[in-house]
Design an enzyme around this catalytic site. Structure first.
Site, PDB file in Angstrom:
ATOM      1  N   TYR A  26      59.296 -11.313 -35.867  1.00 29.48           N
ATOM      2  CA  TYR A  26      58.237 -10.435 -35.343  1.00 29.48           C
ATOM      3  C   TYR A  26      56.854 -10.872 -35.830  1.00 29.48           C
ATOM      4  CZ  TYR A  26      62.454  -7.565 -35.020  1.00 29.48           C
ATOM      5  OH  TYR A  26      63.725  -7.115 -34.775  1.00 29.48           O
ATOM      6  N   TYR A 154      65.442   1.684 -29.411  1.00 31.50           N
ATOM      7  CA  TYR A 154      65.531   0.292 -29.860  1.00 31.50           C
ATOM      8  C   TYR A 154      66.978   0.048 -30.285  1.00 31.50           C
ATOM      9  CZ  TYR A 154      65.279  -3.935 -32.545  1.00 31.50           C
ATOM     10  OH  TYR A 154      65.519  -5.212 -33.004  1.00 31.50           O
TER      11      TYR A 154
HETATM   12  C1  LIG Z   1      69.407   1.572 -33.990  1.00 35.10           C
HETATM   13  C2  LIG Z   1      69.464   0.081 -34.134  1.00 35.10           C
HETATM   14  N1  LIG Z   1      70.338  -0.613 -33.385  1.00 35.10           N
HETATM   15  C3  LIG Z   1      70.442  -1.947 -33.489  1.00 35.10           C
HETATM   16  C4  LIG Z   1      69.638  -2.661 -34.356  1.00 35.10           C
HETATM   17  C5  LIG Z   1      69.765  -4.155 -34.447  1.00 35.10           C
HETATM   18  O1  LIG Z   1      70.320  -4.531 -35.660  1.00 35.10           O
HETATM   19  P1  LIG Z   1      70.159  -6.024 -36.188  1.00 35.10           P
HETATM   20  O2  LIG Z   1      68.731  -6.191 -36.559  1.00 35.10           O
HETATM   21  O3  LIG Z   1      71.074  -6.077 -37.387  1.00 35.10           O
HETATM   22  O4  LIG Z   1      70.589  -6.940 -35.109  1.00 35.10           O
HETATM   23  C6  LIG Z   1      68.719  -1.968 -35.126  1.00 35.10           C
HETATM   24  C7  LIG Z   1      67.822  -2.704 -36.036  1.00 35.10           C
HETATM   25  O5  LIG Z   1      66.797  -2.238 -36.460  1.00 35.10           O
HETATM   26  C8  LIG Z   1      68.620  -0.570 -35.022  1.00 35.10           C
HETATM   27  O6  LIG Z   1      67.741   0.152 -35.748  1.00 35.10           O
END
Ligand SMILES: Cc1ncc(COP(=O)(O)O)c(C=O)c1O
Length: 429
Positions: A26, A154
């Site tokens: 990012y 997200y």
């Molecule tokens: C709710 C949610 N789902 C999925 C993800 C993705 O996880 P990763 O960064 O381990 O791929 C995140 C990451 O912040 C998240 O907050």
């Protein structure tokens, strides 16, 4: 100035030698300030190469719920390292993974009974989406190929996870034209939005495989909260229209919002749940997609084509599973949820001082998530740098300053974090 040159002298050789060869997350590599070199962590502290110690307000993207280097997790990983660091999970099984699967199932509400391991949150979401799509295919139902997702959501950075995240407002907006199109709508927070969702489902249920939601807190999309009632509505709507419900508990799972899992607070049981982040207490990458009996049964067949064709190389890594089992021991032995409640009360009191300050739109706390939402943050990098100067690690996103500390943080340390947040918000006014 003297400070600056001392800092430069303290830049380790490994940093200078490697920093031009990494591509950071990012980050606009051209303009962003370089990351600060870290040499050690302990508890809620991040020790920098120049000797400074930061108090950590983020717990490394919400993973390190017991603080860093917890001896119980460290010892479990060391023991496992000496015996069996990793074997592939195809054709082989090992104790830590099976023990972890059994324990996760015991903690989650019935009938969530089947654990599919993977190695990151995004992949756990991909697996959940794939399971939902194939659930219908295996049942002989064609055309259910889309998802209902929510504004502000997200779910990760891989293509499938991006496609169910908020593409309009979020960081993935540029990809909206190339990703599969799903239905994106407001969370059913009130009668009008519930009616809009009902209408959408009534019209399109035969195209929809599942609803996917981050229960109680939409995390990276802006730390927005919603009530338990929203989840109960989603469960009822999914049932009424014959859809699966996926709860993405990658952020909320393991106590972050005050109960072990957010869906528990709402008294609902999703058909599929995704877990990661705090699963290993912030030590090693691991994720899980847990399916209900009903979902699993749709794959149970004499037909090999009905199997779930997925298998990340490092799935169920034994070191990560040992860390996760040790993390669950800590939840069982230590009063983590009580600590979360105490953190919530302290943040409510102390971040509450931001209410009414210029530019402050909202202050909200849910479990160990404390949020000060501003009208806007014009220079995120400058704000992040200011927090470093104040001796804390806090990383605002978009227009939101938030704290998600380790549950083991001391009241003094938490006080220093909230003081820094209040100071920074006051300075802006
Ligand atoms: C709710 C949610 N789902 C999925 C993800 C993705 O996880 P990763 O960064 O381990 O791929 C995140 C990451 O912040 C998240 O907050």
């Amino acid at each position: 100035m003297a400070d600056e040159s001392a800092r430069r002298r303290a830049t380790p050789g490994w940093y200078a030698g490697g920093i031009d060869h990494v591509w950071l997350p990012y980050t606009q590599m051209k303009t962003a300030p370089p990351p600060v070199p870290v040499v050690r962590t302990h508890g809620s502290r991040i020790v920098l190469a120049d000797g400074r110690e930061l108090i950590d307000g983020i717990a490394s993207w919400w993973t390190a719920c017991h603080g860093y280097n917890h001896p119980h997790i460290r010892q479990a990983v060391e023991r496992q390292l000496a015996v069996l660091p990793h074997v592939m999970f195809g054709g082989l099984a090992h104790e830590e993974a099976l023990r972890l699967a059994r324990r996760l199932v015991a903690m989650l509400p019935r009938p969530l009974t089947r654990v599919f391991f993977s190695d990151s949150g995004s992949v756990a979401v991909e697996v959940a989406l794939k399971m939902a799509l194939q659930y219908w295919l295996n049942a002989g139902v064609r055309g259910k190929v889309r998802f209902v997702a929510f504004k502000g959501a997200y779910h990760g950075d891989t293509l499938g996870a991006m496609a169910v995240s908020d593409l309009d407002a979020g960081m993935h907006a540029a990809f909206s034209g190339v990703l599969p199109r799903h239905f994106r709508i407001d969370l059913p927070r009130d009668a009008a939005s519930a009616a809009a969702l009902e209408t959408l489902l009534a019209r399109h249920a035969d195209e929809i495989a599942a609803i996917i939601v981050e229960p109680l807190v939409q995390g990276a999309g802006g730390m927005r909260f919603h009530e338990e009632e929203v989840l109960r509505r989603l469960r009822a709507l999914a049932d009424r229209h014959g859809l699966l419900l996926i709860c993405d508990e990658i952020f909320t799972g393991f106590g972050r919002t005050g109960t072990m899992f957010a869906c528990e607070a709402a008294g609902i049981v999703p058909d599929i749940v995704t877990l990661s982040k705090a699963l290993t207490g912030g030590t090693l990458p691991l994720a899980a997609t847990v399916a209900s009996d009903r979902v699993f049964r749709a794959f149970w067949s004499d037909d090999p084509a009905k199997a779930l064709m997925h298998g990340p190389t490092y799935m169920a890594n034994a070191l990560a599973c040992a860390a996760a089992n040790a993390s669950l021991d800590l939840f069982a032995q230590e009063a983590r949820l009580r600590q979360v409640a105490a953190i919530a009360a302290q943040m409510e009191r102390e971040l509450g001082l931001c209410r009414g300050l210029p530019d402050v739109r909202d202050v909200r706390v849910r479990g160990a998530v404390g949020v000060v939402e501003l009208a806007e943050i014009r220079d995120l990098d400058a704000l992040r740098a200011r927090f470093l100067e104040l001796g804390v690690f806090v990383r605002p996103i978009e227009n939101v300053i938030y704290l998600t500390p380790a549950f083991t943080i001391t009241p003094d340390e938490l006080g220093r974090l909230t003081e820094a947040v209040v100071a920074v918000v006051r300075e802006r006014g």
